[in-house]
Motif scaffolding. Sequence first.
Motif, PDB file in Angstrom:
ATOM      1  N   ASP A   9      -0.156  -7.746  10.281  1.00 40.45           N
ATOM      2  CA  ASP A   9      -0.098  -6.426  10.923  1.00 40.45           C
ATOM      3  C   ASP A   9       1.237  -6.219  11.628  1.00 40.45           C
ATOM      4  OD1 ASP A   9      -2.618  -5.870  10.030  1.00 40.45           O
ATOM      5  OD2 ASP A   9      -3.623  -6.193  11.953  1.00 40.45           O
ATOM      6  N   PHE A  10       1.730  -7.278  12.253  1.00 42.79           N
ATOM      7  CA  PHE A  10       2.989  -7.155  12.986  1.00 42.79           C
ATOM      8  C   PHE A  10       4.150  -6.873  12.035  1.00 42.79           C
ATOM      9  CE2 PHE A  10       6.895  -9.154  14.627  1.00 42.79           C
ATOM     10  CZ  PHE A  10       7.077  -8.382  15.761  1.00 42.79           C
ATOM     11  N   TRP A  11       4.247  -7.644  10.961  1.00 43.56           N
ATOM     12  CA  TRP A  11       5.375  -7.456  10.050  1.00 43.56           C
ATOM     13  C   TRP A  11       5.258  -6.147   9.271  1.00 43.56           C
ATOM     14  CZ3 TRP A  11       9.487  -9.784  11.291  1.00 43.56           C
ATOM     15  CH2 TRP A  11       9.456 -11.056  11.859  1.00 43.56           C
ATOM     16  N   CYS A  12       4.039  -5.690   9.065  1.00 45.95           N
ATOM     17  CA  CYS A  12       3.850  -4.361   8.456  1.00 45.95           C
ATOM     18  C   CYS A  12       4.380  -3.271   9.387  1.00 45.95           C
ATOM     19  CB  CYS A  12       2.371  -4.120   8.156  1.00 45.95           C
ATOM     20  SG  CYS A  12       1.774  -4.963   6.676  1.00 45.95           S
ATOM     21  N   LEU A  16      -4.182  -3.882  30.286  1.00 45.69           N
ATOM     22  CA  LEU A  16      -3.328  -3.994  31.465  1.00 45.69           C
ATOM     23  C   LEU A  16      -1.851  -4.028  31.089  1.00 45.69           C
ATOM     24  CD1 LEU A  16      -5.365  -6.555  33.607  1.00 45.69           C
ATOM     25  CD2 LEU A  16      -5.017  -4.133  34.094  1.00 45.69           C
ATOM     26  N   GLU A  17      -1.530  -4.730  30.003  1.00 44.41           N
ATOM     27  CA  GLU A  17      -0.130  -4.790  29.579  1.00 44.41           C
ATOM     28  C   GLU A  17       0.340  -3.423  29.076  1.00 44.41           C
ATOM     29  OE1 GLU A  17       3.675  -6.368  28.811  1.00 44.41           O
ATOM     30  OE2 GLU A  17       2.028  -6.849  30.171  1.00 44.41           O
ATOM     31  N   THR A  18      -0.520  -2.723  28.351  1.00 44.89           N
ATOM     32  CA  THR A  18      -0.181  -1.374  27.884  1.00 44.89           C
ATOM     33  C   THR A  18       0.048  -0.452  29.076  1.00 44.89           C
ATOM     34  OG1 THR A  18      -1.510  -1.697  25.879  1.00 44.89           O
ATOM     35  CG2 THR A  18      -0.964   0.569  26.474  1.00 44.89           C
ATOM     36  N   VAL A  52       4.033 -13.318  22.163  1.00 49.24           N
ATOM     37  CA  VAL A  52       5.203 -12.442  22.106  1.00 49.24           C
ATOM     38  C   VAL A  52       5.026 -11.370  21.037  1.00 49.24           C
ATOM     39  CG1 VAL A  52       7.666 -12.382  21.530  1.00 49.24           C
ATOM     40  CG2 VAL A  52       6.801 -14.093  23.122  1.00 49.24           C
ATOM     41  N   ILE A  53       4.377 -11.710  19.936  1.00 51.76           N
ATOM     42  CA  ILE A  53       4.072 -10.704  18.917  1.00 51.76           C
ATOM     43  C   ILE A  53       3.278  -9.552  19.536  1.00 51.76           C
ATOM     44  CG2 ILE A  53       2.524 -10.257  16.951  1.00 51.76           C
ATOM     45  CD1 ILE A  53       3.533 -12.757  15.650  1.00 51.76           C
ATOM     46  N   LYS A  54       2.265  -9.892  20.320  1.00 48.42           N
ATOM     47  CA  LYS A  54       1.430  -8.864  20.953  1.00 48.42           C
ATOM     48  C   LYS A  54       2.243  -8.031  21.943  1.00 48.42           C
ATOM     49  CE  LYS A  54      -2.386 -12.095  20.548  1.00 48.42           C
ATOM     50  NZ  LYS A  54      -3.098 -13.166  21.264  1.00 48.42           N
ATOM     51  N   LEU A  55       3.115  -8.705  22.685  1.00 47.14           N
ATOM     52  CA  LEU A  55       3.927  -7.999  23.679  1.00 47.14           C
ATOM     53  C   LEU A  55       4.931  -7.051  23.019  1.00 47.14           C
ATOM     54  CD1 LEU A  55       4.571 -11.006  26.088  1.00 47.14           C
ATOM     55  CD2 LEU A  55       3.111  -9.030  26.543  1.00 47.14           C
ATOM     56  N   ILE A  56       5.544  -7.500  21.933  1.00 49.83           N
ATOM     57  CA  ILE A  56       6.495  -6.636  21.224  1.00 49.83           C
ATOM     58  C   ILE A  56       5.763  -5.458  20.593  1.00 49.83           C
ATOM     59  CG2 ILE A  56       8.081  -6.491  19.264  1.00 49.83           C
ATOM     60  CD1 ILE A  56       8.939  -9.327  19.800  1.00 49.83           C
ATOM     61  N   ARG A  57       4.615  -5.725  20.011  1.00 49.22           N
ATOM     62  CA  ARG A  57       3.858  -4.656  19.357  1.00 49.22           C
ATOM     63  C   ARG A  57       3.502  -3.545  20.349  1.00 49.22           C
ATOM     64  NH1 ARG A  57       0.547  -4.485  14.580  1.00 49.22           N
ATOM     65  NH2 ARG A  57      -0.665  -2.571  14.642  1.00 49.22           N
ATOM     66  N   ILE A  58       3.049  -3.915  21.530  1.00 51.69           N
ATOM     67  CA  ILE A  58       2.711  -2.920  22.557  1.00 51.69           C
ATOM     68  C   ILE A  58       3.933  -2.070  22.892  1.00 51.69           C
ATOM     69  CG2 ILE A  58       2.137  -2.661  25.012  1.00 51.69           C
ATOM     70  CD1 ILE A  58       0.240  -5.099  24.645  1.00 51.69           C
ATOM     71  N   ARG A  59       5.087  -2.696  22.962  1.00 55.40           N
ATOM     72  CA  ARG A  59       6.317  -1.968  23.297  1.00 55.40           C
ATOM     73  C   ARG A  59       6.788  -1.101  22.138  1.00 55.40           C
ATOM     74  NH1 ARG A  59       5.341  -5.839  26.441  1.00 55.40           N
ATOM     75  NH2 ARG A  59       6.193  -5.924  28.564  1.00 55.40           N
ATOM     76  N   PHE A  60       6.635  -1.582  20.924  1.00 52.21           N
ATOM     77  CA  PHE A  60       6.973  -0.759  19.760  1.00 52.21           C
ATOM     78  C   PHE A  60       6.095   0.490  19.715  1.00 52.21           C
ATOM     79  CE2 PHE A  60       8.929  -4.186  16.770  1.00 52.21           C
ATOM     80  CZ  PHE A  60      10.151  -4.009  17.394  1.00 52.21           C
ATOM     81  N   GLU A  61       4.824   0.310  19.985  1.00 53.01           N
ATOM     82  CA  GLU A  61       3.899   1.451  19.950  1.00 53.01           C
ATOM     83  C   GLU A  61       4.246   2.470  21.024  1.00 53.01           C
ATOM     84  OE1 GLU A  61       0.197  -0.596  20.293  1.00 53.01           O
ATOM     85  OE2 GLU A  61       0.021  -0.994  18.135  1.00 53.01           O
ATOM     86  N   GLU A  62       4.642   1.983  22.192  1.00 58.07           N
ATOM     87  CA  GLU A  62       5.046   2.890  23.271  1.00 58.07           C
ATOM     88  C   GLU A  62       6.333   3.626  22.902  1.00 58.07           C
ATOM     89  OE1 GLU A  62       5.010   4.910  26.892  1.00 58.07           O
ATOM     90  OE2 GLU A  62       3.423   3.656  26.018  1.00 58.07           O
TER      91      GLU A  62
END
Length: 295
Positions: free
Chosen positions: A284-287, A180-182, A236-246
Amino acid sequence: MGKLTTLNGILKDEASQMKLNVVHLCSSVNAKTIDLALLKATSHTSHNPPSDKYVTFLQSTVDTCYGPETVSAILHRLRLTTDVCVAAKCLILLHKMIKAESGYNEEDSLRDSNSHRTLIYNQGGSNLKLNDLNVNSSRFTRELSPWVQWYKQYLDCYLSIAEVLGVTPNIKDKTEDKRLETQRVSHYTTDCIFKQIDFLVNLFEHISDRPKTPTSKLNKIIIEMIELMVQDYFSVIKLIRIRFEELNERVAKPYELVPVLERLENCKEGLNEFSWRSKYLIEDFWCLVSKLKDM
């Protein structure tokens, strides 16, 4: 806690109870029950965080007609108290009330939820107000005071993120929440996503600037603040990651991300303390941050 301090706290709690009984002579049973639970959850006489019993009850009002009344009552108590411990408990209660809001569901996935957050923080203005706190009554209050001041600012930052995202930054580990967030993010403009990331990184920076944890004796209220903060950190890590991927799919020039990535890396050392809590998520996030920076 000294005997005089304890006695003073008992007298204050009893006075509050008497005042509540008078105020609610003509009020509904529900209104009185809410205020009584709030008094019990934020008593002067305990150095523990709010009891789960009262927190659960107050959280149960979030999605009811009594939700605004509960939030307003906590804000009122926060503004009036000069007791560091009571102020800390009020802030913890507000944090837990906000986190109890249901934001990630199909109905809210493409629009803002009807939220009580606006009672606390709306259009860049915060209603989180601290009174002049009596910080020198004991060693405990002196240790707690900088955390209360920091935590108030932390919640302002947290709520500003909720305002920008349109939903509380409290994404769970559920696959459905991520989907849903994606989906939400895919509908945003690139500029909007950059703005959201900027606010999300602000929280990282604020966590990194937290006060030093007291080493003399375990402070259960500070431990509770840290626990809630760590939960937010992982969300917030999950939220930033989704936005980075987009953004990685959209942005032709990855160097546009460099300023944000550098801000994140500047926070990394201050966040290492929590890495063991969710090792693979953190790694995974910092990678991903390093990968994007090297592109």
